[in-house]
Write an enzyme that holds these catalytic residues in place. Sequence first.
Site, PDB file in Angstrom:
ATOM      1  N   CYS A   1      57.498  43.698  48.133  1.00 33.67           N
ATOM      2  CA  CYS A   1      57.420  42.869  49.322  1.00 33.67           C
ATOM      3  C   CYS A   1      57.389  43.811  50.523  1.00 33.67           C
ATOM      4  O   CYS A   1      56.919  44.938  50.408  1.00 33.67           O
ATOM      5  CB  CYS A   1      58.590  41.892  49.404  1.00 33.67           C
ATOM      6  SG  CYS A   1      60.207  42.687  49.525  1.00 33.67           S
TER       7      CYS A   1
ATOM      8  N   CYS B   1      32.110  44.781  33.759  1.00 34.10           N
ATOM      9  CA  CYS B   1      31.063  43.915  34.294  1.00 34.10           C
ATOM     10  C   CYS B   1      30.972  42.711  33.368  1.00 34.10           C
ATOM     11  O   CYS B   1      31.953  42.347  32.728  1.00 34.10           O
ATOM     12  CB  CYS B   1      29.735  44.660  34.410  1.00 34.10           C
ATOM     13  SG  CYS B   1      29.061  45.193  32.816  1.00 34.10           S
TER      14      CYS B   1
END
Length: 629
Positions: A478, A572
């Site tokens: 965070c 891909c």
Amino acid sequence: MKDKLFEGLQKMGKTFMLPIALLPVAGLLLGIGSSFTGDSFVGLYDLEWLLGEGTVLYGILTVLKDCGTIVFDNLPLLFAVGVALGMAKAAKEVAALSAVVAYLMMYASLTSSITNFGSIETLQQTPGLIGSVLGFEATMNTGVFGGIIIGLVVAALHNRYYKIELPDALSFFSGTRFIPIVSAFAAVIVGMILAFVWPYAGAAIAWLGSVVADLGYIGTFLYGFIYRALIPLGLHHVFYLPFWQTALGGTAEINGTIVEGAQNIIFSQLANGQAVDPEAAKFFSGMFPFMIFGFPAAAFAMYQTAKPERKKDVKGLMMSSSLTSIFTGITEPLEFSFLFASPFLYFGVHCVLAAFSFVIMHFLSVGVGLTFSGGLLDFVLYGILPGQGITNWIPVVIVGIVYALVYYFVFRFFITKFDLKTPGREDEVTESKMYTKADYQAKKAGKNATNEPIQDEMSHDIIEGLGGKENLIDVDNCATRLRVTIKDGKLVDQAQLKSTGAAGVVVKGNNAQVIYGPKVSNIKSNIDEYLANTSSTSSASPAKSANPADEMSISIIEGLGGEENLIDVDNCATRLRVTVKDGQLVDQAKLKSTGAAGVLVKGNNAQVIYGPKVSNIKSNIEEYRNGKN
């Protein structure tokens, strides 16, 4: 159940920090640009020669205004991306893209549903309800609330389906490719629901406005409270616009002309040198005491009540947000910083104090108006410069000073009394010295020299302090801390982690938080790179796993020359695209034994053909390399 809910809210809250960090800068650009290019300001002081349309200065300020406006106009989209990105377990880039797609689809669905199933003429009878969003005309603004809804929907779908296996005929759409698709369909449903639900919310708020107009000081209080309370929903425009621009805000005869709307009345009176009517100004003047004086004091209270080890990073957020509030009257950076961490502090404290500010200014007959918001720029331009006799601006300063004290002590009291989780108070931490990079290098200098970069040594030590690579399930961060999911919390070595510069370590069950301050994002990135480019310290080659997906990932990694030979793994439509250090180490036979239809190696690039299921294979490899099962 309560702990899981709190953990979920805290995780969602930390995802807001990415868009929130952008707001102070955008607010300054918007506030400065809007204040000095407004027709009221230019006409009031006869500055057409300097700031009129077509002048160089007007052009520069308009650029600043437009750049700031684009951020606030698209803030819901930024929140949608931030929530989806932060809540996703893996393949976060796919979650972010899916959130954009879903948000656009939600608005396409919402806008089309209004056109085909609703009555735009009826909806337009509610002032402020219908407008333009993201290029969609004649639609409804769902505000940040809509962005958060879409972000949560996308995150839930992503975490559930990002490794889904579809039948062979549809296998191309398996895995991460399925997420934008299912998110888009879900967004269509959300948009249709909002098309029928949101108008009722808008109509109810408009009705509240008509009730408020006839209640005197009580109405002024309700106006201030409702106005601030609606900010998170993005429906505040529906509420205040009728007061500002229609007869609901009053009518007045000025130089023989009937003027409707509080804002129009104020600027017409200023232009004619008349004293501003406090009954018109009551919808504006209450903003100045808490935006210029009160909120910065509240920010100081939040800074002072932050944990000692957190004050350094909280200081930056509070200071930049306070300056934005003071100069431009844009309070969203501060409001959003604690709104979701402590709704009580927002609705139960801030909104009430803001409402009383409107009442006090109304009672003292203050006549300061505004074009944009209640910041110092508008206060000077439309309060001080016209003169005390016209605007009665002096009470704003006196009340503002009192309000600074009230906001400070009230915020400080409620934060400490109820242990509210404002910025810097999220968890208990153990105070410790913050080590610098130089400290860490000095510490390492006492050990045997290595050829590893300092960030790799530090990443190695952090991983070891967390129980080793085998103990890691997920590593995230965070604003100030690493948030790590681990298999066994007992293996965490807090002393080891503090030796790397951690200000504190919190371990609860299978969750560990390691506080490093504002530089934690770089530390997390270094750990990601280290995990991706080095083998586990416990073995030169990956250990065998009972998980079939991990076993296949291990075999593929070994076929590519081992963990230490990998630089980057991507895919891909049908093949893994891998960057390796040494292409000669690639074992094509071993890769084909994992089901590869073919292997191509050129220099440092290898392509391994698996067909449509390659996205799941890549996700499994990614999870394995980050220590997941």
